[in-house]
Design an enzyme around this catalytic site. Sequence first.
Site, PDB file in Angstrom:
ATOM      1  N   HIS A  37      88.004  91.526 162.363  1.00  0.00           N
ATOM      2  CA  HIS A  37      87.659  91.626 160.937  1.00  0.00           C
ATOM      3  C   HIS A  37      86.495  92.592 160.726  1.00  0.00           C
ATOM      4  O   HIS A  37      86.536  93.430 159.830  1.00  0.00           O
ATOM      5  CB  HIS A  37      87.303  90.241 160.372  1.00  0.00           C
ATOM      6  CG  HIS A  37      88.484  89.464 159.914  1.00  0.00           C
ATOM      7  ND1 HIS A  37      89.337  88.834 160.781  1.00  0.00           N
ATOM      8  CD2 HIS A  37      88.958  89.232 158.667  1.00  0.00           C
ATOM      9  CE1 HIS A  37      90.289  88.245 160.086  1.00  0.00           C
ATOM     10  NE2 HIS A  37      90.085  88.465 158.800  1.00  0.00           N
ATOM     11  N   LYS A 102      91.151  76.966 160.271  1.00  0.00           N
ATOM     12  CA  LYS A 102      90.755  75.563 160.121  1.00  0.00           C
ATOM     13  C   LYS A 102      89.360  75.528 159.524  1.00  0.00           C
ATOM     14  O   LYS A 102      88.551  76.433 159.736  1.00  0.00           O
ATOM     15  CB  LYS A 102      90.808  74.822 161.458  1.00  0.00           C
ATOM     16  CG  LYS A 102      89.829  75.323 162.488  1.00  0.00           C
ATOM     17  CD  LYS A 102      89.918  74.502 163.769  1.00  0.00           C
ATOM     18  CE  LYS A 102      88.882  75.011 164.776  1.00  0.00           C
ATOM     19  NZ  LYS A 102      88.930  74.308 166.050  1.00  0.00           N
TER      20      LYS A 102
END
Length: 183
Positions: A37, A102
């Site tokens: 990212h 998550k």
Amino acid sequence: MIREIITPLTYDIIKNLKAGDFINITGKIYTARDSAHKRMITDLENNKPIPIPLEGNIIYYMGPTPAKENQVIGSAGPTTSNRMDSFAPTLMDLGLKGMIGKGERSPEVIESMEKNNVIYFAAIGGAGALLSKHITNVKVIAYDDLGTEAIRELTVDKLPVIVVIDDKGNNLYKLEKDKYRSI
């Protein structure tokens, strides 16, 4: 009831998904973790193209373990999503429509999800070996030097996930806490 969806995600699919829905995803998705990212955002800041098509696609926050003999991939469990929170709104503005990970997301990410009609799915942490059985093909497509954090294209068949935050901002983590707080 478990719902079946096929990638890429369209608005017609997204608008019918609600926080708490159990979903099986089939099709192509991409993996990217923290380092990938950061590199994608740096590339964008330097006016370079990023290596994955974002429009309608899903990024799974996962870095697999090495595959054993006769396996397509090793353990493929989700990582903590808030590590990607500072990068996610930029990718959503460019067309990303789904994220799998998550844990909770920041208010800024949820606001961007509502603005861009994006879905956040949770995969079950600790079930990476089971999740890997739903991955039928893996191809490293960028940032190979990042090792397990390289960007991979996955072909998945009925990958089990839960809609945690829908595109209206309904947040299963908050809804469930509120439900039990009133008991």
